[in-house]
Design a protein around this motif. Structure first.
Motif, PDB file in Angstrom:
ATOM      1  N   UNK A   1       0.785  -1.230   0.000  1.00 44.76           N
ATOM      2  CA  UNK A   1       0.000   0.000   0.000  1.00 44.76           C
ATOM      3  C   UNK A   1       0.817   1.280   0.000  1.00 44.76           C
ATOM      4  N   UNK A   2       2.069   1.222   0.456  1.00 47.59           N
ATOM      5  CA  UNK A   2       2.810   2.464   0.667  1.00 47.59           C
ATOM      6  C   UNK A   2       4.150   2.450  -0.059  1.00 47.59           C
ATOM      7  N   UNK A   3       4.622   3.649  -0.407  1.00 49.55           N
ATOM      8  CA  UNK A   3       5.938   3.795  -1.010  1.00 49.55           C
ATOM      9  C   UNK A   3       7.019   3.493   0.014  1.00 49.55           C
TER      10      UNK A   3
ATOM     11  N   UNK B   1      -5.753   3.173 -10.532  1.00 52.20           N
ATOM     12  CA  UNK B   1      -4.644   3.419 -11.459  1.00 52.20           C
ATOM     13  C   UNK B   1      -3.631   4.382 -10.847  1.00 52.20           C
ATOM     14  N   UNK B   2      -4.135   5.434 -10.215  1.00 58.59           N
ATOM     15  CA  UNK B   2      -3.248   6.405  -9.569  1.00 58.59           C
ATOM     16  C   UNK B   2      -2.467   5.758  -8.433  1.00 58.59           C
ATOM     17  N   UNK B   3      -3.138   4.899  -7.672  1.00 58.61           N
ATOM     18  CA  UNK B   3      -2.481   4.230  -6.552  1.00 58.61           C
ATOM     19  C   UNK B   3      -1.377   3.291  -7.040  1.00 58.61           C
ATOM     20  N   UNK B   4      -1.633   2.599  -8.138  1.00 62.75           N
ATOM     21  CA  UNK B   4      -0.632   1.696  -8.717  1.00 62.75           C
ATOM     22  C   UNK B   4       0.572   2.496  -9.214  1.00 62.75           C
ATOM     23  N   UNK B   5       0.315   3.603  -9.911  1.00 61.76           N
ATOM     24  CA  UNK B   5       1.410   4.435 -10.409  1.00 61.76           C
ATOM     25  C   UNK B   5       2.236   5.009  -9.266  1.00 61.76           C
ATOM     26  N   UNK B   6       1.558   5.320  -8.186  1.00 64.70           N
ATOM     27  CA  UNK B   6       2.230   5.878  -7.015  1.00 64.70           C
ATOM     28  C   UNK B   6       3.267   4.909  -6.454  1.00 64.70           C
ATOM     29  N   UNK B   7       3.037   3.610  -6.623  1.00 63.40           N
ATOM     30  CA  UNK B   7       3.922   2.586  -6.062  1.00 63.40           C
ATOM     31  C   UNK B   7       5.013   2.139  -7.036  1.00 63.40           C
ATOM     32  N   UNK B   8       5.048   2.735  -8.234  1.00 66.99           N
ATOM     33  CA  UNK B   8       6.003   2.287  -9.245  1.00 66.99           C
ATOM     34  C   UNK B   8       7.446   2.392  -8.755  1.00 66.99           C
ATOM     35  N   UNK B   9       7.761   3.454  -8.017  1.00 71.39           N
ATOM     36  CA  UNK B   9       9.151   3.662  -7.587  1.00 71.39           C
ATOM     37  C   UNK B   9       9.629   2.611  -6.585  1.00 71.39           C
ATOM     38  N   UNK B  10       8.704   1.814  -6.023  1.00 69.52           N
ATOM     39  CA  UNK B  10       9.106   0.756  -5.095  1.00 69.52           C
ATOM     40  C   UNK B  10       9.861  -0.366  -5.783  1.00 69.52           C
ATOM     41  N   UNK B  11       9.625  -0.547  -7.106  1.00 73.31           N
ATOM     42  CA  UNK B  11      10.217  -1.656  -7.862  1.00 73.31           C
ATOM     43  C   UNK B  11       9.847  -3.008  -7.249  1.00 73.31           C
ATOM     44  N   UNK B  12       8.629  -3.111  -6.708  1.00 71.54           N
ATOM     45  CA  UNK B  12       8.235  -4.348  -6.029  1.00 71.54           C
ATOM     46  C   UNK B  12       7.085  -5.064  -6.717  1.00 71.54           C
ATOM     47  N   UNK B  13       6.508  -4.486  -7.748  1.00 74.80           N
ATOM     48  CA  UNK B  13       5.336  -5.108  -8.352  1.00 74.80           C
ATOM     49  C   UNK B  13       4.097  -4.841  -7.521  1.00 74.80           C
ATOM     50  N   UNK B  14       2.937  -5.068  -8.126  1.00 72.38           N
ATOM     51  CA  UNK B  14       1.676  -4.809  -7.433  1.00 72.38           C
ATOM     52  C   UNK B  14       0.719  -5.954  -7.690  1.00 72.38           C
TER      53      UNK B  14
ATOM     54  N   UNK C   1      14.815   1.825 -16.131  1.00 74.40           N
ATOM     55  CA  UNK C   1      14.904   0.952 -14.957  1.00 74.40           C
ATOM     56  C   UNK C   1      13.577   0.881 -14.227  1.00 74.40           C
ATOM     57  N   UNK C   2      12.847   1.993 -14.194  1.00 73.00           N
ATOM     58  CA  UNK C   2      11.584   2.012 -13.460  1.00 73.00           C
ATOM     59  C   UNK C   2      10.522   1.161 -14.114  1.00 73.00           C
ATOM     60  N   UNK C   3      10.682   0.844 -15.402  1.00 72.67           N
ATOM     61  CA  UNK C   3       9.703   0.004 -16.085  1.00 72.67           C
ATOM     62  C   UNK C   3       9.703  -1.417 -15.559  1.00 72.67           C
ATOM     63  N   UNK C   4      10.739  -1.780 -14.814  1.00 71.49           N
ATOM     64  CA  UNK C   4      10.801  -3.123 -14.211  1.00 71.49           C
ATOM     65  C   UNK C   4       9.882  -3.252 -13.013  1.00 71.49           C
ATOM     66  N   UNK C   5       9.307  -2.139 -12.561  1.00 69.55           N
ATOM     67  CA  UNK C   5       8.621  -2.123 -11.274  1.00 69.55           C
ATOM     68  C   UNK C   5       7.435  -3.065 -11.193  1.00 69.55           C
ATOM     69  N   UNK C   6       6.750  -3.326 -12.314  1.00 69.39           N
ATOM     70  CA  UNK C   6       5.544  -4.127 -12.226  1.00 69.39           C
ATOM     71  C   UNK C   6       5.787  -5.599 -12.521  1.00 69.39           C
ATOM     72  N   UNK C   7       7.041  -5.983 -12.692  1.00 64.09           N
ATOM     73  CA  UNK C   7       7.360  -7.395 -12.824  1.00 64.09           C
ATOM     74  C   UNK C   7       7.670  -7.961 -11.450  1.00 64.09           C
ATOM     75  N   UNK C   8       7.303  -9.220 -11.226  1.00 63.45           N
ATOM     76  CA  UNK C   8       7.553  -9.835  -9.922  1.00 63.45           C
ATOM     77  C   UNK C   8       8.988 -10.339  -9.884  1.00 63.45           C
ATOM     78  N   UNK C   9       9.925  -9.387  -9.770  1.00 63.64           N
ATOM     79  CA  UNK C   9      11.339  -9.704  -9.760  1.00 63.64           C
ATOM     80  C   UNK C   9      11.886  -9.585  -8.350  1.00 63.64           C
TER      81      UNK C   9
END
Length: 345
Positions: A7-9, A91-104, A325-333
């Protein structure tokens, strides 16, 4: 740990976990008042069929059951499954978490991530840290009333004296969590919190060594500082795991390993407090283990800083942009695979 990460950055994790864990202090304050009332009620009505501790267990236990049922129905797993969010807000909440690089929202089980969780040296630094900090804390928490009563207080006063420690816990857990997020220096906040615990332990032990009841108000202050901050660094490490362990399977596996170690610590801890009624050896053991925790925290910082520096150098050499690099954020890596990820220090 899982819900906070979902839920949080990452630079909100420490303050949120600090807020959740500050509720332990609230529980100490409210629980102390309830326990006092139960004991006082039993004195007025000595023929009651329920003893005071059974009344306390029923009051808090039934509330916990009701709250647990509510959590089952109303707590969303992540922003993706939150029914009360509109599509736009989701959608906004998902974008907000992109910098985590953790996937959603990914819950796919991956065996290689389980293997990585068991073989990763960082997992075992977390395990070692929880053991050296929570073995003493377990004794302090579970023998709280006995330690305070050993300073010459009666039963009812002892129950009330659990409340100041709860206030220290609230201030420490939330305050150090907020400090960690504001400064982006989570391990530094852990080190400062551990230093406060060590100071409280040294004050408690030093005054008690003069004589068991020497300057007992000073001993109480030391005890409140020691017990109120004894788990603060551990809660900050939980938030560090939320930020630094990537991949759903790896995160849940690491979680299971570390919290199993915490269960072991709470089993062993009370067994170390056997030299009552003043527990001189147990107090020295507490101080020594917390000094060891400081060395572990410094080691974690060095390891994370070195890895971040290495990844920065690799990205610079390859000319990889921050956006790519940030485009990797939504992969479960995992953190090993996601080259855009940087460890929180």
């Amino acid at each position: 740990m899982l819900v906070t990460a979902a839920w949080y950055r990452k630079y909100e994790h420490a303050s949120r976990v600090g807020l959740w864990s500050a509720c332990v202090g609230i529980a100490n304050i409210i629980g102390g008042a309830i326990a006092y009332g139960c004991v006082a009620g039993l004195e007025v009505h000595p023929n009651m069929q329920f003893t005071s501790w059974k009344i306390l267990a029923l009051c808090t236990g039934l509330i916990s059951v009701v709250y647990g049922v509510c959590m089952f129905f109303f707590l969303a797993d992540s922003v993706v499954t939150a029914r009360w969010l509109s599509n736009e807000d989701r959608t906004l909440a998902v974008e907000r978490l992109r910098s985590n690089h953790q996937g959603v929202g990914s819950t796919q089980y991956k065996t290689y991530q389980l293997r990585e969780a068991w073989l990763k040296y960082r997992t075992w630094t977390y395990v070692l840290f929880v053991l050296v900090t929570q073995i003493p804390s377990a004794g302090l928490v579970l023998l709280n009333s006995i330690l305070v009563k050993s300073l010459g207080f009666d039963t009812k006063t002892t129950l009330l004296l659990s409340m100041p420690g709860g206030l220290v816990n609230i201030m420490a857990n939330f305050g150090f969590g907020l400090l960690a997020d504001r400064t982006h220096k989570r391990l530094l906040a852990c080190i400062i919190a551990t230093l406060v615990s060590i100071f409280g332990a040294a004050l408690f032990i030093g005054l008690g060594n003069v004589s068991p009841l020497h300057a007992r108000i000073g001993q109480l202050v030391g005890y409140f500082l020691m017990s109120g901050t004894s788990s603060t660094a551990w809660f900050l490490i939980i938030s560090l795991m939320s930020s630094n362990v990537l991949g759903y399977t790896k995160k849940t596996s690491s979680n299971a390993i570390v919290f199993t170690a915490q269960g072991l610590a709470y089993f062993v801890g009370p067994l170390c407090f056997t030299d009552g009624p003043y527990y001189h050896k147990a107090k020295i053991m507490t101080l020594a283990m917390w000094i060891g925790a400081l060395l572990l925290l410094a080691t974690m910082w060095v390891l994370n800083w070195q890895e971040n520096s290495r990844r920065d150098s690799e990205m610079t050499e390859k000319g990889v942009s921050e956006h790519a690099a940030s485009e990797l954020a939504f992969h479960d890596l995992t953190d090993k695979e996601n080259k855009g990820f940087r460890y929180v220090t």
